[in-house]
Write an enzyme that holds these catalytic residues in place. Structure first.
Site, PDB file in Angstrom:
ATOM      1  N   ASP A 161       0.770  -1.213  -0.093  1.00  0.00           N
ATOM      2  CA  ASP A 161       0.013   0.082  -0.061  1.00  0.00           C
ATOM      3  C   ASP A 161       0.744   1.338   0.066  1.00  0.00           C
ATOM      4  O   ASP A 161       0.511   2.522   0.610  1.00  0.00           O
ATOM      5  CB  ASP A 161      -0.902  -0.012   1.247  1.00  0.00           C
ATOM      6  CG  ASP A 161      -1.853  -1.185   1.252  1.00  0.00           C
ATOM      7  OD1 ASP A 161      -2.287  -1.570   0.102  1.00  0.00           O
ATOM      8  OD2 ASP A 161      -2.205  -1.808   2.384  1.00  0.00           O
ATOM      9  N   LYS A 192       1.764   2.131  -5.059  1.00  0.00           N
ATOM     10  CA  LYS A 192       2.483   1.441  -6.507  1.00  0.00           C
ATOM     11  C   LYS A 192       1.574   1.748  -7.488  1.00  0.00           C
ATOM     12  O   LYS A 192       1.889   1.980  -8.548  1.00  0.00           O
ATOM     13  CB  LYS A 192       2.558  -0.419  -6.207  1.00  0.00           C
ATOM     14  CG  LYS A 192       3.747  -0.254  -5.042  1.00  0.00           C
ATOM     15  CD  LYS A 192       3.765  -1.878  -4.953  1.00  0.00           C
ATOM     16  CE  LYS A 192       2.328  -2.510  -4.285  1.00  0.00           C
ATOM     17  NZ  LYS A 192       2.036  -2.097  -2.979  1.00  0.00           N
ATOM     18  N   GLY A 202      -4.362  -4.247  -3.708  1.00  0.00           N
ATOM     19  CA  GLY A 202      -5.616  -3.282  -4.052  1.00  0.00           C
ATOM     20  C   GLY A 202      -4.814  -2.165  -4.598  1.00  0.00           C
ATOM     21  O   GLY A 202      -4.075  -1.518  -3.704  1.00  0.00           O
ATOM     22  N   HIS A 203      -4.660  -1.761  -5.808  1.00  0.00           N
ATOM     23  CA  HIS A 203      -4.124  -0.703  -6.371  1.00  0.00           C
ATOM     24  C   HIS A 203      -4.885   0.125  -6.922  1.00  0.00           C
ATOM     25  O   HIS A 203      -5.674   0.282  -7.696  1.00  0.00           O
ATOM     26  CB  HIS A 203      -3.041  -1.089  -7.558  1.00  0.00           C
ATOM     27  CG  HIS A 203      -2.183  -2.069  -6.864  1.00  0.00           C
ATOM     28  ND1 HIS A 203      -0.826  -2.829  -7.756  1.00  0.00           N
ATOM     29  CD2 HIS A 203      -1.678  -2.883  -5.725  1.00  0.00           C
ATOM     30  CE1 HIS A 203      -0.040  -3.438  -7.036  1.00  0.00           C
ATOM     31  NE2 HIS A 203      -0.521  -3.539  -5.995  1.00  0.00           N
ATOM     32  N   GLN A 218       2.056  -6.061  -3.196  1.00  0.00           N
ATOM     33  CA  GLN A 218       2.484  -5.948  -1.626  1.00  0.00           C
ATOM     34  C   GLN A 218       3.956  -5.424  -1.666  1.00  0.00           C
ATOM     35  O   GLN A 218       3.838  -4.251  -2.293  1.00  0.00           O
ATOM     36  CB  GLN A 218       2.581  -7.591  -1.415  1.00  0.00           C
ATOM     37  CG  GLN A 218       1.458  -8.362  -0.928  1.00  0.00           C
ATOM     38  CD  GLN A 218       0.809  -8.942  -2.298  1.00  0.00           C
ATOM     39  OE1 GLN A 218       1.324  -9.628  -3.250  1.00  0.00           O
ATOM     40  NE2 GLN A 218      -0.515  -8.396  -2.558  1.00  0.00           N
TER      41      GLN A 218
HETATM   42  P1  GDP Z   1      -0.573   0.407  -3.573  1.00  0.00           P
HETATM   43  O1  GDP Z   1      -1.323  -0.912  -3.125  1.00  0.00           O
HETATM   44  O2  GDP Z   1       0.708   0.122  -3.074  1.00  0.00           O
HETATM   45  O3  GDP Z   1      -1.086   0.457  -4.932  1.00  0.00           O
HETATM   46  O4  GDP Z   1      -1.523   1.459  -2.792  1.00  0.00           O
HETATM   47  P2  GDP Z   1      -2.986   1.752  -2.679  1.00  0.00           P
HETATM   48  O5  GDP Z   1      -3.761   1.987  -3.691  1.00  0.00           O
HETATM   49  O6  GDP Z   1      -3.565   0.516  -1.884  1.00  0.00           O
HETATM   50  O7  GDP Z   1      -2.804   2.857  -1.224  1.00  0.00           O
HETATM   51  C1  GDP Z   1      -2.453   4.195  -1.539  1.00  0.00           C
HETATM   52  C2  GDP Z   1      -3.641   5.148  -1.536  1.00  0.00           C
HETATM   53  O8  GDP Z   1      -3.002   6.391  -1.446  1.00  0.00           O
HETATM   54  C3  GDP Z   1      -4.671   5.291  -2.646  1.00  0.00           C
HETATM   55  O9  GDP Z   1      -5.912   5.573  -2.202  1.00  0.00           O
HETATM   56  C4  GDP Z   1      -4.091   6.264  -3.475  1.00  0.00           C
HETATM   57  O10 GDP Z   1      -4.880   6.608  -4.212  1.00  0.00           O
HETATM   58  C5  GDP Z   1      -3.396   7.235  -2.355  1.00  0.00           C
HETATM   59  N1  GDP Z   1      -2.231   7.853  -2.981  1.00  0.00           N
HETATM   60  C6  GDP Z   1      -1.036   7.624  -3.344  1.00  0.00           C
HETATM   61  N2  GDP Z   1      -0.256   8.657  -3.622  1.00  0.00           N
HETATM   62  C7  GDP Z   1      -0.765   9.581  -2.889  1.00  0.00           C
HETATM   63  C8  GDP Z   1      -0.263  10.847  -2.267  1.00  0.00           C
HETATM   64  O11 GDP Z   1       0.932  11.428  -2.560  1.00  0.00           O
HETATM   65  N3  GDP Z   1      -1.056  11.736  -1.666  1.00  0.00           N
HETATM   66  C9  GDP Z   1      -2.285  11.092  -1.126  1.00  0.00           C
HETATM   67  N4  GDP Z   1      -3.024  12.090  -0.124  1.00  0.00           N
HETATM   68  N5  GDP Z   1      -2.816   9.990  -1.427  1.00  0.00           N
HETATM   69  C10 GDP Z   1      -2.076   9.294  -2.416  1.00  0.00           C
HETATM   70  P1  IMO Z   2      -0.935  -4.379  -2.028  1.00  0.00           P
HETATM   71  O1  IMO Z   2      -0.490  -4.861  -3.455  1.00  0.00           O
HETATM   72  C1  IMO Z   2      -0.723  -4.505   2.311  1.00  0.00           C
HETATM   73  C2  IMO Z   2      -0.892  -8.665   3.872  1.00  0.00           C
HETATM   74  C3  IMO Z   2      -2.189  -9.241   4.409  1.00  0.00           C
HETATM   75  C4  IMO Z   2      -1.440  -9.936   5.527  1.00  0.00           C
HETATM   76  C5  IMO Z   2      -0.234 -10.670   4.787  1.00  0.00           C
HETATM   77  C6  IMO Z   2      -0.635 -12.119   4.112  1.00  0.00           C
HETATM   78  O2  IMO Z   2      -2.227  -3.467  -2.282  1.00  0.00           O
HETATM   79  O3  IMO Z   2       0.320  -3.367  -1.506  1.00  0.00           O
HETATM   80  P2  IMO Z   2      -2.179 -12.931   2.267  1.00  0.00           P
HETATM   81  O4  IMO Z   2      -3.511 -12.515   2.005  1.00  0.00           O
HETATM   82  O5  IMO Z   2      -1.338 -12.351   0.932  1.00  0.00           O
HETATM   83  O6  IMO Z   2      -1.940 -14.302   2.518  1.00  0.00           O
HETATM   84  O7  IMO Z   2      -1.799 -12.015   3.727  1.00  0.00           O
HETATM   85  O8  IMO Z   2      -0.146  -9.927   3.809  1.00  0.00           O
HETATM   86  N1  IMO Z   2      -1.181  -8.047   2.353  1.00  0.00           N
HETATM   87  C7  IMO Z   2      -0.939  -6.877   1.966  1.00  0.00           C
HETATM   88  N2  IMO Z   2      -0.876  -5.932   2.968  1.00  0.00           N
HETATM   89  N3  IMO Z   2      -1.112  -4.567   0.852  1.00  0.00           N
HETATM   90  C8  IMO Z   2      -1.210  -5.721   0.218  1.00  0.00           C
HETATM   91  O9  IMO Z   2      -1.132  -5.570  -1.305  1.00  0.00           O
HETATM   92  C9  IMO Z   2      -1.420  -6.839   0.613  1.00  0.00           C
HETATM   93  N4  IMO Z   2      -1.502  -8.097   0.227  1.00  0.00           N
HETATM   94  C10 IMO Z   2      -1.301  -8.946   1.353  1.00  0.00           C
HETATM   95  O10 IMO Z   2      -2.808  -8.164   5.173  1.00  0.00           O
HETATM   96  O11 IMO Z   2      -0.855  -9.226   6.680  1.00  0.00           O
HETATM   97 MG    MG Z   3      -2.969  -1.576  -2.087  1.00  0.00          MG
END
Ligand code: GDP
Ligand code: IMO
Ligand code: MG
Length: 445
Positions: free
Chosen positions: A13, A16, A40-41, A225
């Protein structure tokens, strides 16, 4: 032509999705190499927010071809749904643009049931998985009993394989976990339906990649991840079951290291973690709550996949140095710098105190990490709104100093500093890229 890998440097999270989307503007191929729909991206395009789980974050540009590599585990139900939903929102997700590796393993309903049952049986010691069946599916892959997308191409044989697999796993569900069995005929019928829908997408994605590289096309590899969740290098056993690190791109897509030129580590400006496991900089106070947000904003720290509140804390510089080492980062992308605005003081953990001893490197054992207390450096905060910053010179001095310190810890320059979720809310620094990269013609040709 060179490939770029985007890798999470923390516990996932990091943002990415946003960084992949940015770099996809100048890529021909965008390929996911690990994980499954535990990811979840989020990509924000204007008013539209897309939460992608299996489809690569490059799909939102019309010029890209998107690959789901052999290293990914695919839940056919989720993928079918994601394709449908994207198509409804006007995104072209035809088999010409989206390709699924014939070697990717399939997540089956028993994997999901077993994930839940295993977590339940661990009680207090549970990992806190996303319950998407990730661990059991990779387990079957390693045990050489998994089903792969390729199997979906022969419908009659597939139905038989699914039925037999469900029967075999029912024994485990019933006898070991005291769980109700699944109906093998119902599962087989449902999976035959998914197979019919997904078969047109199934192909040899390694070959597609190889041909693209030979033709001089630009490839972007999207990790899911993060480094600290890596099966080998993460905080085992509180990890996922795949290889999110840069090396995972090679095995998870099937190409050689010589093609990789850039390795972009995505670094959130503070630390988060979902699920169980040690996190030395976790803040169980109002600062932690402040970093998390209330959940009203789409970027607040609540899981994109599960909705769970994320644990929040100060940036862990020890873990960042470790991520730089494991991945061989050529540059970083700092995200969510805007979230730190308004904090009087910002801390960065630069070492751990482990039983009175100063640790500068990341320990191999989660048990040791659980006993590590952070040793902090303190940095002055800033109060100016930075979401409009488009160059480093637009940042207040304190924010710039923080960026410089993060770069120092990662031993890499920031190619991007993200100050908001939108595409435009980004400071792009071309000079952070290598000379050779600059000579490569950018998309569009
Ligand atoms: P990922 O799993 O690495 O793709 O990250 P996620 O999408 O799960 O979580 C990142 C969250 O932060 C998302 O809601 C993005 O839209 C948001 N985001 C990304 N970059 C920024 C930033 O620079 N500032 C803010 N406020 N939100 C951001
Ligand atoms: P993105 O790609 C954050 C964590 C779970 C748990 C551990 C193992 O959005 O960054 P699993 O279901 O993979 O066997 O769970 O990994 N986890 C993540 N945490 N972002 C993710 O994906 C994750 N995918 C798995 O919360 O701790
Ligand atoms: Mg994510």
């Amino acid at each position: 032509m060179p490939a770029t890998v985007i890798v999470g440097t923390q516990w996932g999270d990091e943002g990415k999705g946003k960084i992949t989307d940015l770099l996809a503007a100048e890529a021909h191929i965008v390929a996911r190499y690990n994980g499954g729909d535990n990811a979840g991206h989020t990509v924000t395009v204007g008013e539209d927010i897309f939460a992608l789980h299996l489809v690569p974050s490059g799909i939102l540009y019309p010029h890209t071809t998107c690959l789901i590599g052999n290293g990914v585990v695919v839940n056919p139900r989720t993928l079918s749904r994601e394709i449908e939903e994207l198509a409804k929102r006007g995104v072209d997700v035809s088999p010409e643009r989206l390709k699924l590796s014939a070697r990717a393993h399939l997540i089956m309903p028993y994997d999901i049931a077993l994930d839940g049952a295993a977590e339940k049986s661990l009680g207090e010691g549970k990992i806190g998985t996303t319950k998407r069946g990730i661990g059991p599916t990779y387990g079957d892959k390693a045990a050489r009993v998994g089903l792969r997308s390729w199997d979906m191409l022969d419908e009659r044989a597939f139905v038989e394989k699914v039925r037999a697999a469900v029967e075999a796993k029912n024994a485990v569900l019933e006898r070991i976990y005291d769980q109700p069995p699944l109906n093998p005929y119902e599962v087989a019928e449902e999976y035959a339906d998914f197979a019919a829908r997904l078969a047109p997408y199934v192909t040899d994605t390694s070959l597609v990649l190889h041909e693209a590289l030979r033709a001089g096309k630009r490839v972007l590899c999207e990790g899911a991840q993060g480094t600290l969740l890596d099966l080998d290098h993460g905080t085992y056993p509180f990890v996922t079951s795949s290889s999110p690190i840069a090396g995972g791109a090679l095995t998870g897509l099937g190409f050689g290291p010589r093609h990789i030129e850039r390795i972009v580590g995505v670094v959130k400006a503070f630390q988060t973690r979902v699920g169980a496991g040690p996190m030395p900089t976790e803040l169980l106070d109002e600062v932690g709550d402040r970093l998390r947000g209330t959940g009203e904003q789409p970027w607040d720290e609540y899981g994109t996949t599960t909705g769970r509140p994320r644990r929040c804390g100060w940036l862990d510089g020890v873990a960042l140095r470790y991520a730089a080492q494991i991945n061989g980062l050529t540059e970083i992308a700092i995200t969510k710098l805007d979230i730190l605005t308004g904090l009087e003081t910002i801390k960065i953990c630069v070492a751990y105190d482990y039983r009175g001893e100063r640790l500068e490197s990341f320990p191999a054992s989660a048990e040791v990490l659980a006993e590590c207390r952070p040793i902090y450096e303190e940095w002055p905060g800033w109060s100016e709104d930075i979401r409009g910053a488009r160059a480093l010179s637009d940042l207040p001095q304190a924010a710039l100093d923080y960026v410089r310190r993060v770069e120092e810890l990662a031993d890499a320059s920031a190619a991007f500093v993200s100050v908001g979720p939108g595409r435009q809310e980004t400071i792009r620094r071309q000079e952070a890229r290598s000379k050779r990269q600059m000579e490569v013609q950018l998309w569009p040709e």
